[in-house]
Design a protein around this motif. Structure first.
Motif, PDB file in Angstrom:
ATOM      1  N   ILE A  71       0.840  -1.196   0.000  1.00 21.84           N
ATOM      2  CA  ILE A  71       0.000   0.000   0.000  1.00 21.84           C
ATOM      3  C   ILE A  71       0.874   1.245   0.000  1.00 21.84           C
ATOM      4  O   ILE A  71       0.610   2.203  -0.736  1.00 21.84           O
ATOM      5  CB  ILE A  71      -0.966  -0.018   1.199  1.00 21.84           C
ATOM      6  CG1 ILE A  71      -2.057  -1.061   0.963  1.00 21.84           C
ATOM      7  CG2 ILE A  71      -1.589   1.360   1.424  1.00 21.84           C
ATOM      8  CD1 ILE A  71      -2.915  -1.341   2.178  1.00 21.84           C
ATOM      9  N   GLY A  72       1.929   1.246   0.810  1.00 23.75           N
ATOM     10  CA  GLY A  72       2.847   2.379   0.822  1.00 23.75           C
ATOM     11  C   GLY A  72       3.498   2.589  -0.530  1.00 23.75           C
ATOM     12  O   GLY A  72       3.595   3.725  -1.012  1.00 23.75           O
ATOM     13  N   TYR A  73       3.921   1.513  -1.154  1.00 23.75           N
ATOM     14  CA  TYR A  73       4.541   1.603  -2.481  1.00 23.75           C
ATOM     15  C   TYR A  73       3.550   2.156  -3.502  1.00 23.75           C
ATOM     16  O   TYR A  73       3.883   3.023  -4.303  1.00 23.75           O
ATOM     17  CB  TYR A  73       5.047   0.229  -2.922  1.00 23.75           C
ATOM     18  CG  TYR A  73       5.502   0.191  -4.352  1.00 23.75           C
ATOM     19  CD1 TYR A  73       6.722   0.744  -4.729  1.00 23.75           C
ATOM     20  CD2 TYR A  73       4.703  -0.381  -5.342  1.00 23.75           C
ATOM     21  CE1 TYR A  73       7.135   0.724  -6.055  1.00 23.75           C
ATOM     22  CE2 TYR A  73       5.110  -0.404  -6.655  1.00 23.75           C
ATOM     23  CZ  TYR A  73       6.327   0.148  -7.007  1.00 23.75           C
ATOM     24  OH  TYR A  73       6.715   0.132  -8.320  1.00 23.75           O
ATOM     25  N   LYS A  90       0.476  15.985 -14.328  1.00 27.42           N
ATOM     26  CA  LYS A  90       0.546  17.450 -14.254  1.00 27.42           C
ATOM     27  C   LYS A  90       1.571  17.998 -15.243  1.00 27.42           C
ATOM     28  O   LYS A  90       1.324  18.996 -15.925  1.00 27.42           O
ATOM     29  CB  LYS A  90       0.891  17.899 -12.834  1.00 27.42           C
ATOM     30  CG  LYS A  90      -0.245  17.737 -11.851  1.00 27.42           C
ATOM     31  CD  LYS A  90       0.175  18.166 -10.456  1.00 27.42           C
ATOM     32  CE  LYS A  90      -0.918  17.890  -9.448  1.00 27.42           C
ATOM     33  NZ  LYS A  90      -0.516  18.226  -8.080  1.00 27.42           N
ATOM     34  N   GLU A  91       2.718  17.337 -15.324  1.00 26.33           N
ATOM     35  CA  GLU A  91       3.749  17.765 -16.272  1.00 26.33           C
ATOM     36  C   GLU A  91       3.264  17.618 -17.709  1.00 26.33           C
ATOM     37  O   GLU A  91       3.514  18.481 -18.553  1.00 26.33           O
ATOM     38  CB  GLU A  91       5.044  16.974 -16.060  1.00 26.33           C
ATOM     39  CG  GLU A  91       5.759  17.287 -14.764  1.00 26.33           C
ATOM     40  CD  GLU A  91       6.178  18.740 -14.660  1.00 26.33           C
ATOM     41  OE1 GLU A  91       6.664  19.294 -15.671  1.00 26.33           O
ATOM     42  OE2 GLU A  91       5.991  19.329 -13.577  1.00 26.33           O
ATOM     43  N   GLU A 124       1.377   9.057  -6.351  1.00 23.62           N
ATOM     44  CA  GLU A 124       1.827  10.454  -6.311  1.00 23.62           C
ATOM     45  C   GLU A 124       2.739  10.764  -7.499  1.00 23.62           C
ATOM     46  O   GLU A 124       2.634  11.826  -8.102  1.00 23.62           O
ATOM     47  CB  GLU A 124       2.548  10.756  -4.988  1.00 23.62           C
ATOM     48  CG  GLU A 124       1.630  10.744  -3.776  1.00 23.62           C
ATOM     49  CD  GLU A 124       0.488  11.737  -3.884  1.00 23.62           C
ATOM     50  OE1 GLU A 124       0.735  12.885  -4.313  1.00 23.62           O
ATOM     51  OE2 GLU A 124      -0.650  11.366  -3.564  1.00 23.62           O
ATOM     52  N   GLY A 125       3.606   9.833  -7.815  1.00 23.02           N
ATOM     53  CA  GLY A 125       4.490  10.011  -8.967  1.00 23.02           C
ATOM     54  C   GLY A 125       3.704  10.127 -10.265  1.00 23.02           C
ATOM     55  O   GLY A 125       4.013  10.959 -11.125  1.00 23.02           O
ATOM     56  N   LEU A 126       2.670   9.308 -10.408  1.00 27.92           N
ATOM     57  CA  LEU A 126       1.842   9.365 -11.615  1.00 27.92           C
ATOM     58  C   LEU A 126       1.063  10.673 -11.691  1.00 27.92           C
ATOM     59  O   LEU A 126       0.895  11.245 -12.772  1.00 27.92           O
ATOM     60  CB  LEU A 126       0.889   8.167 -11.653  1.00 27.92           C
ATOM     61  CG  LEU A 126       1.556   6.819 -11.901  1.00 27.92           C
ATOM     62  CD1 LEU A 126       0.547   5.689 -11.724  1.00 27.92           C
ATOM     63  CD2 LEU A 126       2.187   6.757 -13.273  1.00 27.92           C
ATOM     64  N   LYS A 127       0.612  11.164 -10.553  1.00 27.92           N
ATOM     65  CA  LYS A 127      -0.089  12.455 -10.538  1.00 27.92           C
ATOM     66  C   LYS A 127       0.839  13.570 -11.007  1.00 27.92           C
ATOM     67  O   LYS A 127       0.439  14.434 -11.785  1.00 27.92           O
ATOM     68  CB  LYS A 127      -0.602  12.770  -9.130  1.00 27.92           C
ATOM     69  CG  LYS A 127      -1.822  11.986  -8.720  1.00 27.92           C
ATOM     70  CD  LYS A 127      -2.247  12.373  -7.305  1.00 27.92           C
ATOM     71  CE  LYS A 127      -3.421  11.555  -6.825  1.00 27.92           C
ATOM     72  NZ  LYS A 127      -3.798  11.898  -5.439  1.00 27.92           N
TER      73      LYS A 127
END
Length: 62
Positions: free
Chosen positions: A32-34, A47-48, A40-43
């Motif tokens: 779950i942590g991973y 955005k980029e 978050e990285g995908l978000k």
């Protein structure tokens, strides 16, 4: 003597079940942590990409 052996077998079985369940719970928490970090990285990636698309629209004139 059979009752003692049966009791010992039951005790060992219960301990093994506790170890198994604990292992599954810990593994799930790690996963779950991973997945949260990956989310978050995908978000950030999205955005980029949105920024790049906006810049391209401005350059193209859309």
């Amino acid at each position: 003597m059979d009752n003692l052996n049966l009791g010992l077998k039951d005790f060992v079985f219960i301990i093994m079940q506790i170890v198994l369940i604990t292992t599954v719970v810990v593994t799930n928490k790690i996963h779950i942590g991973y997945l949260r970090r990956q989310n978050e990285g995908l978000k950030e990636c999205i955005k980029e990409m949105q920024k790049i698309i906006t810049e391209l629209r401005v350059k193209v004139g859309i």
